[in-house]
Write a protein that holds these residues in place. Structure first.
Motif, PDB file in Angstrom:
ATOM      1  N   LYS A 135     -12.152 -14.716  14.862  1.00  0.00           N
ATOM      2  CA  LYS A 135     -10.704 -14.615  14.639  1.00  0.00           C
ATOM      3  C   LYS A 135     -10.373 -13.430  13.732  1.00  0.00           C
ATOM      4  CE  LYS A 135      -9.928 -19.557  15.337  1.00  0.00           C
ATOM      5  NZ  LYS A 135      -9.501 -20.836  14.731  1.00  0.00           N
ATOM      6  N   VAL A 136     -11.173 -13.203  12.711  1.00  0.00           N
ATOM      7  CA  VAL A 136     -10.941 -12.071  11.809  1.00  0.00           C
ATOM      8  C   VAL A 136     -11.120 -10.754  12.560  1.00  0.00           C
ATOM      9  CG1 VAL A 136     -11.792 -10.874   9.755  1.00  0.00           C
ATOM     10  CG2 VAL A 136     -11.549 -13.366   9.736  1.00  0.00           C
TER      11      VAL A 136
ATOM     12  N   ALA B 124     -10.656 -10.227  15.727  1.00  0.00           N
ATOM     13  CA  ALA B 124      -9.501 -10.046  16.618  1.00  0.00           C
ATOM     14  C   ALA B 124      -8.321  -9.426  15.859  1.00  0.00           C
ATOM     15  CB  ALA B 124      -9.106 -11.388  17.227  1.00  0.00           C
ATOM     16  N   PHE B 125      -8.119  -9.848  14.616  1.00  0.00           N
ATOM     17  CA  PHE B 125      -7.058  -9.259  13.787  1.00  0.00           C
ATOM     18  C   PHE B 125      -7.358  -7.792  13.467  1.00  0.00           C
ATOM     19  CE2 PHE B 125      -6.275  -8.079   9.326  1.00  0.00           C
ATOM     20  CZ  PHE B 125      -4.899  -7.875   9.389  1.00  0.00           C
ATOM     21  N   LEU B 126      -8.566  -7.526  12.985  1.00  0.00           N
ATOM     22  CA  LEU B 126      -8.927  -6.153  12.590  1.00  0.00           C
ATOM     23  C   LEU B 126      -8.909  -5.203  13.781  1.00  0.00           C
ATOM     24  CD1 LEU B 126     -11.902  -6.897  10.151  1.00  0.00           C
ATOM     25  CD2 LEU B 126      -9.614  -6.092   9.521  1.00  0.00           C
ATOM     26  N   ASN B 127      -9.223  -5.718  14.938  1.00  0.00           N
ATOM     27  CA  ASN B 127      -9.285  -4.876  16.139  1.00  0.00           C
ATOM     28  C   ASN B 127      -7.923  -4.326  16.531  1.00  0.00           C
ATOM     29  OD1 ASN B 127     -10.999  -3.750  18.136  1.00  0.00           O
ATOM     30  ND2 ASN B 127     -10.327  -5.266  19.631  1.00  0.00           N
ATOM     31  N   GLU B 128      -6.857  -4.937  16.042  1.00  0.00           N
ATOM     32  CA  GLU B 128      -5.501  -4.485  16.349  1.00  0.00           C
ATOM     33  C   GLU B 128      -4.865  -3.727  15.193  1.00  0.00           C
ATOM     34  OE1 GLU B 128      -4.132  -4.835  19.339  1.00  0.00           O
ATOM     35  OE2 GLU B 128      -5.945  -5.850  20.056  1.00  0.00           O
ATOM     36  N   HIS B 129      -5.599  -3.582  14.085  1.00  0.00           N
ATOM     37  CA  HIS B 129      -4.985  -2.967  12.900  1.00  0.00           C
ATOM     38  C   HIS B 129      -5.095  -1.443  12.973  1.00  0.00           C
ATOM     39  CE1 HIS B 129      -3.880  -2.194   8.753  1.00  0.00           C
ATOM     40  NE2 HIS B 129      -3.520  -3.460   8.641  1.00  0.00           N
TER      41      HIS B 129
ATOM     42  N   GLU C  66      -7.287 -18.053   8.889  1.00  0.00           N
ATOM     43  CA  GLU C  66      -5.935 -17.527   8.675  1.00  0.00           C
ATOM     44  C   GLU C  66      -5.753 -17.052   7.237  1.00  0.00           C
ATOM     45  OE1 GLU C  66      -3.877 -16.939  11.146  1.00  0.00           O
ATOM     46  OE2 GLU C  66      -5.453 -17.746  12.449  1.00  0.00           O
TER      47      GLU C  66
ATOM     48  N   ILE D 134      -7.502 -13.692   7.009  1.00  0.00           N
ATOM     49  CA  ILE D 134      -6.696 -12.667   7.675  1.00  0.00           C
ATOM     50  C   ILE D 134      -5.539 -12.234   6.765  1.00  0.00           C
ATOM     51  CG2 ILE D 134      -5.081 -12.279   9.586  1.00  0.00           C
ATOM     52  CD1 ILE D 134      -7.034 -14.027  11.309  1.00  0.00           C
TER      53      ILE D 134
ATOM     54  N   LYS E 185      -5.038  -8.510   5.469  1.00  0.00           N
ATOM     55  CA  LYS E 185      -3.783  -7.841   5.812  1.00  0.00           C
ATOM     56  C   LYS E 185      -3.162  -7.175   4.598  1.00  0.00           C
ATOM     57  CE  LYS E 185       0.698  -8.661   8.036  1.00  0.00           C
ATOM     58  NZ  LYS E 185       1.590  -9.672   8.683  1.00  0.00           N
TER      59      LYS E 185
END
Length: 425
Positions: free
Chosen positions: A302-303, A305-310, A413, A416, A420
């Motif tokens: 999950k982490v 997936a977040f970093l991959n869009e940052h 979460e 993340i 963020k």
């Protein structure tokens, strides 16, 4: 220990490793009925007779080989100790090994293994990048002892490995092929089975065949079993996932009885044996190994997936992101059961930005190591791999903007949210 507590099956049903961690190798009736194995915190053991003492020393020194089913008598905790032996037996189960030797640290497991298997004039072939401490050992201390080393880039595949073997053969006898897969910190994979096949072809050119040893610390016993793919030895820093609570330092080496006997003899001689209290903590940790590693693995996905869009993140070294077009994808699908929870990501802005991110983290701890219940982040170029010359760091992908993170068992979460705010300018 009695045979009732050394069973790995109920009738025809084979028990899983996570079930065996609850009692394998330990008889409560030999310890006043204690449900948990005690810490046998003792330096020495009383012999029933002088004849027993003589016989026990003959066994631990290698002058007498144990018969099938026979157990070594207890002598001195640098040689053997009940808590250590039970921990060794349980780690061997996870690795699918005949035997295991545990040591005082991950580096002592690696150094003891290399010293046991190498002589002056021998050559060690190793994959790069590799843990900074291992790199320093191979290219520094062992070099001073006349043991040579040839590295190859794990990201360049089997051809680079073959070229390294050819170069090593011209220098001397290849004693050990040391693979770290995934590597630390860029998560490149090495095809263990392919390395085994090539090594077997050159074995006839030497008096003694090279031993393939795999540092499996980055994925741990849950997500990769090197011995099943052709490795001779499986090495860990038990400090990481197996210990799992950032409260101990230890190492292990699993493999055949013949190889582990050689390694244990050197361990006993130079004193790299683990202490009983640490072994007792390892036993505690082995009981929850599966659920801890599953939770951190799920959180890491999950982490990532977040970093991959940052927009600030320019690169992520995580096996779970491999595409079918990548040559390493086939290795990952064949060799690994999961992507693990330790990975690296690069931020635009080099060291200054990486340091700023690390300094702003609130839930994630700024510390080296990995595999604990808490999430940890660090800067490889300035910390764990700072001893590797910069020109080599540049070649192997350890850039100034690279951050390595180990995801723990916190709520993803929350992690993340922390990342963020840390990534914000």
């Amino acid at each position: 220990m009695t045979t009732n507590y050394n069973k790995k099956a109920i009738g025809e049903h084979q028990l899983k490793p996570e079930s065996l961690m609850m009692g394998y190798g330990y008889d409560p009736q030999l310890s006043e009925g204690s449900i948990k194995c005690p810490n046998f915190q003792t330096s020495t053991f009383v012999f029933k007779s002088a004849r027993d003492g003589k016989d026990f020393f003959d066994v631990v020194s290698g002058r007498r080989v144990l018969a099938e089913g026979e157990q070594a008598g207890l002598v001195y905790s640098r040689f053997n100790n009940p808590t250590l032996e039970i921990a060794e037996n349980r780690i061997a189960i996870w690795d699918g090994a005949e035997d295991c030797a545990i040591t005082g640290s991950g580096m002592s497991a690696i150094s003891t293994t290399l010293l046991a298997l190498s002589r002056p004039g021998d050559v060690i072939v190793y994959s790069e990048p590799i843990y900074g401490g291992t790199d320093t050992l191979i290219n520094g201390m062992l070099k001073q002892m006349g043991i040579h080393a040839v590295g190859f880039m794990s990201s360049e595949g089997i051809d680079a490995y073959k070229a390294a073997l050819d170069k090593a053969k011209s220098m001397g006898n290849i004693s050990v092929i040391l693979l770290e897969t995934p590597d630390n910190p860029t998560n490149n994979l090495v095809d263990i089975a392919a390395c085994r096949e090539v090594a077997d072809k050159i074995a006839s050119d030497q008096d003694v065949a090279p031993v393939i040893a795999v540092d499996n610390t980055m994925l741990g016993p849950l997500w990769q079993t090197p011995l099943a793919h052709g490795a001779d030895l499986c090495l860990y820093s038990l400090t990481k996932y197996v210990g799992g609570h950032s409260d101990l330092v230890g190492g292990s080496c699993s493999g055949s009885k013949a190889l582990i006997t050689r390694i244990r003899r050197v361990r006993n001689s130079i004193g790299t044996t683990m202490d009983s209290n640490t072994a007792w903590l390892i036993l505690r940790s082995l009981e929850t190994l599966k659920i801890r590693m599953q939770a951190s693995n799920e959180g890491a996905a999950k982490v990532v997936a977040f970093l991959n869009e940052h927009p600030v993140v320019t690169r992520i070294d995580y096996p779970g992101l491999l595409k079918e077009s990548d040559p390493q994808y086939a290795i990952y699908k064949k060799q690994c059961k999961g992507a693990g929870s330790t990975f690296s990501f690069e931020v635009a802005g080099g060291e200054a930005k990486a340091f700023a991110v690390l300094d702003k983290l609130k839930l994630v701890k700024l510390a080296v190591s990995l595999g604990g219940t808490e999430s940890l982040a660090q800067h490889p170029a300035a910390m764990t791999h700072s001893g590797v010359p910069k020109e080599r760091r540049d070649i192997i992908g350890i850039t100034e903007g690279l951050i390595r993170i180990s995801i723990g068992i916190e709520d993803p979460e929350d992690l993340i949210a922390d990342l963020k705010q840390a990534l914000e300018d």
